[in-house]
Design an enzyme around this catalytic site. Structure first.
Site, PDB file in Angstrom:
ATOM      1  N   GLY A 202       0.826  -1.199   0.000  1.00 38.89           N
ATOM      2  CA  GLY A 202       0.000   0.000   0.000  1.00 38.89           C
ATOM      3  C   GLY A 202       0.858   1.245   0.000  1.00 38.89           C
ATOM      4  CG  ASN A 203      -0.391   4.566  -1.614  1.00 38.34           C
ATOM      5  OD1 ASN A 203      -1.256   5.147  -0.960  1.00 38.34           O
ATOM      6  ND2 ASN A 203      -0.627   4.087  -2.835  1.00 38.34           N
ATOM      7  NE  ARG A 204       3.813   8.263   5.015  1.00 36.37           N
ATOM      8  CZ  ARG A 204       4.600   9.327   5.232  1.00 36.37           C
ATOM      9  NH1 ARG A 204       5.706   9.471   4.531  1.00 36.37           N
ATOM     10  NH2 ARG A 204       4.269  10.243   6.110  1.00 36.37           N
ATOM     11  CB  ALA A 272      -1.707   7.464  -4.016  1.00 35.29           C
TER      12      ALA A 272
END
Length: 417
Positions: A202-204, A272
């Protein structure tokens, strides 16, 4: 425009005095309804002096007018600021124990509730559920600000500043905007690519910028479809112009964009999207045995949803007239973020590309941002010599700049067709 300003019993009631002043100075017709307990914080004389109107708290005052019905029927908007945890609970339950709760129950006017309470009360499961139910009914519940609370405590639960509340009121009462009658699709948040039943890539991304874009597009009059991925904050709910669709993976986002963008006027790809996903999904949790070598995870590239959409528009002549991409860049030892964004704009072929310079303590999860808006050659011809546009400030205000650019491009496209 007639506004009913409800005030429930919290220390933040002093800010509602400033809000009432701003609204009356703006020429709004204002009726203030405090709860009986709210008068312990700000007295009746203060409200009457500011509004020039009598202030009552009980349904047994002004009985001949049936005030709780009349006020609700005449209101263009009902605002409650501060809205305490108790007020939220009573509104959800539909009780009518005083003039304010009775007016809320009897009115079909749009409603804006602005919570203020201690962090623990805001995060309590009961309050969380109450807010979710109210939003599901079409009542807008603003997110509280984060900052100094009563005493020495600090955290989310602070009443937003009166100027922010008034700005939202102005948006809700705006008769029309540059995107009235238009359809806008906004993607927001991150994607989550499962590795096994427990783990994922995943990402932030917090989703805050995408949510702000959806709000500003809706405020500009558009019918907005918000495709929200994994986020740490809640998407805007209760806004009559916004529908929300949740997705998790890049593949799900690809399908949603393909389906929704076909008849959209504007597509804003603020999500994102993970560039890669695990090539294989493990049906059982990958075990961590200390005596075994660390597993090797092979990645596959995810689809380039933005480039696909642009290509589909080029080949078919259908799809969004305006396509906007986002680039989160850190820069590297070969190029600065702005140069990398220019390269990305050329590769993707979209009309506008919004650059976010990201990194430690930059952009992700914050309320402020810094953006550069880059334009294709044809878009720059419409927008003029001020491109790239540079903006630093709040994410809601940044979203407004992006939406204004989209509206200008869309207006030019309509004029040329």
């Amino acid at each position: 425009m007639r506004i009913v300003l409800g005030v429930s019993a919290g220390i933040a009631a002093y800010k509602a005095v400033i809000l009432a002043r701003l609204l009356t100075e703006d020429g709004r017709q204002l009726e203030v309804i405090p709860t009986p307990a709210a008068l312990e914080f700000v007295g009746r004389a203060t409200w009457e002096a500011i509004t020039g109107r009598p202030v009552t708290t009980s349904v047994f005052e002004g009985v001949d007018e049936v005030r709780h019905v009349r006020l609700g029927q005449q209101a263009d908007l009902i605002v409650v600021a501060p809205a305490t945890a108790d007020l939220l609970a009573r509104t959800r339950a539909g009780t009518a124990g005083d003039l304010l709760s009775s007016t809320l129950l009897a009115s079909e006017a749009p409603k804006l509730l602005v919570p203020a309470m201690h962090t623990e009360m805001w995060r309590n499961p009961a309050t969380v559920e109450n807010v979710e139910v109210l939003r599901g009914r079409g009542i807008e519940v603003m997110e509280p600000a984060s900052g100094r609370l009563t005493g020495t405590d600090s955290g989310p639960g602070r009443l937003p500043e009166p100027e922010q509340i008034k700005a939202r009121i102005d948006q809700l009462l705006a008769p029309s905007g540059p995107l009235t009658g238009r359809r806008v699709v906004v993607t927001a948040g991150g994607t989550r690519e499962p590795l096994d039943p427990v783990r994922y890539l995943g990402n932030r991304s917090s989703g805050k910028q995408g949510f702000a874009l959806a709000e500003q597009a809706a405020t500009a009059g558009a019918a907005v479809h918000l495709i929200a991925g994994i986020t740490e904050s809640q998407p805007p709910a209760g806004h009559p112009n916004i529908t929300v669709e949740r997705i998790e993976t890049a593949a799900e986002l690809q399908q949603a964009v393909h389906r929704r963008a076909a008849d959209a006027d504007v597509l804003i790809m603020a999500a994102a999207v993970a560039d890669f996903r695990p090539a294989e999904y493990a049906a059982a949790k990958i075990k961590n045995n200390n005596d075994d070598a660390a597993p090797t995870i092979t990645l596959s590239r995810n689809p380039d949803i933005l480039a696909e959409t642009v290509q589909r528009r080029t080949e078919t002549g259908t799809g969004p007239a305006v396509i906007i991409g986002f680039a989160a860049e850190t820069g590297d030892d070969r190029a600065e973020p702005l140069a990398l964004a220019q390269q990305k704009l050329a590769r993707k072929g979209c009309d506008l590309l919004v650059l976010n310079r990201v990194g430690e303590n930059l952009v992700f999860g914050r309320e402020d941002t810094e953006i550069h808006i880059l334009a294709s050659e044809s878009a720059q011809a419409v927008l003029g010599q001020d491109v790239p546009v540079h903006f630093a400030g709040g994410k809601l205000q940044a979203a407004g700049v992006v939406v204004d650019c989209a509206a200008t491009l869309l207006s030019s496209a309509a004029a040329g067709s």
